[in-house]
Design an enzyme around this catalytic site. Structure first.
Site, PDB file in Angstrom:
ATOM      1  N   TRP A  27       0.836  -1.203   0.000  1.00 51.47           N
ATOM      2  CA  TRP A  27       0.000   0.000   0.000  1.00 51.47           C
ATOM      3  C   TRP A  27       0.872   1.255   0.000  1.00 51.47           C
ATOM      4  O   TRP A  27       0.502   2.263  -0.595  1.00 51.47           O
ATOM      5  CB  TRP A  27      -0.944  -0.007   1.201  1.00 51.47           C
ATOM      6  CG  TRP A  27      -1.863  -1.199   1.216  1.00 51.47           C
ATOM      7  CD1 TRP A  27      -1.985  -2.127   2.212  1.00 51.47           C
ATOM      8  CD2 TRP A  27      -2.773  -1.596   0.178  1.00 51.47           C
ATOM      9  NE1 TRP A  27      -2.904  -3.070   1.862  1.00 51.47           N
ATOM     10  CE2 TRP A  27      -3.405  -2.781   0.620  1.00 51.47           C
ATOM     11  CE3 TRP A  27      -3.105  -1.088  -1.075  1.00 51.47           C
ATOM     12  CZ2 TRP A  27      -4.358  -3.455  -0.151  1.00 51.47           C
ATOM     13  CZ3 TRP A  27      -4.046  -1.755  -1.847  1.00 51.47           C
ATOM     14  CH2 TRP A  27      -4.660  -2.911  -1.385  1.00 51.47           C
ATOM     15  N   ASP A  28       2.015   1.198   0.655  1.00 46.50           N
ATOM     16  CA  ASP A  28       2.931   2.340   0.626  1.00 46.50           C
ATOM     17  C   ASP A  28       3.417   2.616  -0.794  1.00 46.50           C
ATOM     18  O   ASP A  28       3.446   3.763  -1.251  1.00 46.50           O
ATOM     19  CB  ASP A  28       4.145   2.065   1.525  1.00 46.50           C
ATOM     20  CG  ASP A  28       3.889   2.379   2.982  1.00 46.50           C
ATOM     21  OD1 ASP A  28       2.972   3.176   3.266  1.00 46.50           O
ATOM     22  OD2 ASP A  28       4.591   1.832   3.838  1.00 46.50           O
ATOM     23  N   PHE A  29       3.831   1.563  -1.487  1.00 49.46           N
ATOM     24  CA  PHE A  29       4.360   1.763  -2.834  1.00 49.46           C
ATOM     25  C   PHE A  29       3.267   2.184  -3.816  1.00 49.46           C
ATOM     26  O   PHE A  29       3.501   3.018  -4.693  1.00 49.46           O
ATOM     27  CB  PHE A  29       5.060   0.489  -3.313  1.00 49.46           C
ATOM     28  CG  PHE A  29       6.398   0.273  -2.663  1.00 49.46           C
ATOM     29  CD1 PHE A  29       7.461   1.119  -2.926  1.00 49.46           C
ATOM     30  CD2 PHE A  29       6.590  -0.763  -1.770  1.00 49.46           C
ATOM     31  CE1 PHE A  29       8.696   0.938  -2.311  1.00 49.46           C
ATOM     32  CE2 PHE A  29       7.818  -0.957  -1.149  1.00 49.46           C
ATOM     33  CZ  PHE A  29       8.869  -0.104  -1.424  1.00 49.46           C
TER      34      PHE A  29
END
Length: 418
Positions: A171-173
């Site tokens: 989700w960060d990327f």
């Protein structure tokens, strides 16, 4: 590195993964990305894993091709300099809270005459202001209760069948990539109208929005319940891991008619397939539905065939029939793989990394055949460009900068730190 964005400068005030990723992708396309950190390093500056010299390999790779300015962001003067840099530059990426010194309104209010109207992209936790990080929004998404061995007890509650978290902070990327897209969209709007934008991207919304965009939300509501765990099988299609005679585990997938036909020929399972079709009253060439519904019987047929061949022979057969497959590798094996990395033009020679450790470095994921990409650039040393940026962006004299260094408001390169 390409020069598609070489007329764009961005101030980045961030930490950890999502926000630095947004800046990294812009830098790889040629933008001047100036990361501003607290003089001792941001929250991610010493993020595991560290080399014996104390350099973070995570920080080093997420901040390639950027410039670094180090300020005392706990002091009023340091914060004012940070706001002024963002205001004069005109565009900023950050994951600092909106109610921090670096609010959009504060940057906009500090803009000098003639500066491009302020455009900022801010990564948040949840839309209502609550904090979040990748692994907590993932818990809310539903995915960890869909993974794990198929034989685990039915019922998707964490008491009877525990969740299985993903290792990759996906989700960060995804959020970082979306923020780079959102920034360029806002800048395109400003180019046409002269009007800047404040863009807020909650990490949690990226996660739950992706659940919706994938169709999973509609699916669970339509069926009135959750999916069952499938182990390593692909949902709604044919695909799973198999093991060859010599013990090599590999993944195959057949989502199209051509892929399915090739797989049947490569494994030489036409006869048992026809027997199963006659027994079940289906034609597996009709599409995903019959193949998925009868996946267990099909998996047994394919595993029996796979177990009769060495992996090298299976590779030859699957390649000849245009199958989609890949063997499993450990992360270390992948890093040393001649095809994934060694001869892959996306990777360039190791730059002079702050860690002093040499290893393949990734260029932009995008490939522009008409252009020759530059070699990967190194990450900066913390504060390496403090003097340069303050002089160029704010017009400060060397004497004025020297006073700020002496007072501890500005820090220069930590190249020689011990």
């Amino acid at each position: 590195m390409y020069n598609l964005l070489n007329d764009l400068s961005i101030i980045e005030v961030s930490s950890f993964v999502a926000s630095p990723t947004a800046g990294l992708y812009c830098a790889q396309m040629g933008a001047e990305v100036i990361r501003v950190d607290h003089k001792a390093g941001g929250l991610d500056y010493d993020r595991y894993m560290l080399t014996k010299e104390g350099r973070s390999l995570s920080w080093e790779n997420l901040n390639r091709a950027k410039k670094s300015v180090a300020l005392d962001l706990r002091s009023g003067e340091g914060r004012e300099l940070c706001v002024e840099l963002a205001a004069k530059t005109g565009q900023c990426i950050t994951n600092l809270p909106e109610r921090s010194f670096l609010s959009h309104l504060a940057m906009k209010a500090s803009q000098p005459a003639g500066a491009p109207d302020m455009t900022s992209v801010r990564i948040m936790g949840w839309h209502d202001g609550r904090q979040a990080m990748d692994f907590t929004v993932n818990a809310a998404s539903g995915y960890p209760l869909m993974t794990g061995p198929e034989e685990w007890p039915e019922g998707l509650d964490a008491e009877t069948a525990p969740p299985v978290n993903q290792v990759l902070p996906a989700w960060d990327f995804i959020t970082g990539a979306y923020c780079a897209f959102a920034l360029l969209s806002a800048l395109r709007h400003r180019d046409g109208t002269g009007e800047g934008s404040e863009v807020r991207v909650p990490l949690g919304d990226v996660a739950i929005g992706t659940v919706a965009n994938s169709g999973l939300m509609a699916e669970t509501l339509y069926r009135g319940g959750d999916r069952e765990r499938l182990g390593n099988a692909i949902w709604g299609a044919f695909g799973r891991d198999f093991r060859s005679k010599d013990g090599v585990r590999f993944m195959v997938a057949a989502l199209t008619a051509k892929q399915w036909a090739g797989l049947v020929k490569a494994f030489d399972v036409t006869a048992p397939m026809q027997q199963l079709e006659a027994k079940a009253g289906v034609k597996f060439s009709d599409g995903d539905d019959p193949r998925f519904k009868h996946r267990h019987a099909l998996f047994n047929i394919f595993q029996h065939a796979a177990g009769g061949h060495e992996y090298s022979a299976l590779v030859e057969r699957m390649s000849a029939h245009s199958c989609t497959f890949e063997k499993y590798r450990s992360a270390y094996q992948a890093a040393k793989d001649p095809e994934l990395v060694g001869t892959n033009p996306m990777f360039g020679p190791s730059p002079a990394n702050p860690s002093g450790f040499e290893y393949p470095a990734a260029r932009s994921f995008a490939n522009l055949p008409a252009q020759t990409p530059a070699d990967p650039a190194p990450a900066p040393y913390l504060g390496q460009h403090s003097e340069e940026i303050l002089a160029e962006r704010l017009g400060m004299s060397s004497g004025a900068i020297g006073k700020l260094v002496d007072s501890g408001t500005v820090a220069l390169s930590d190249k020689d730190r011990t």
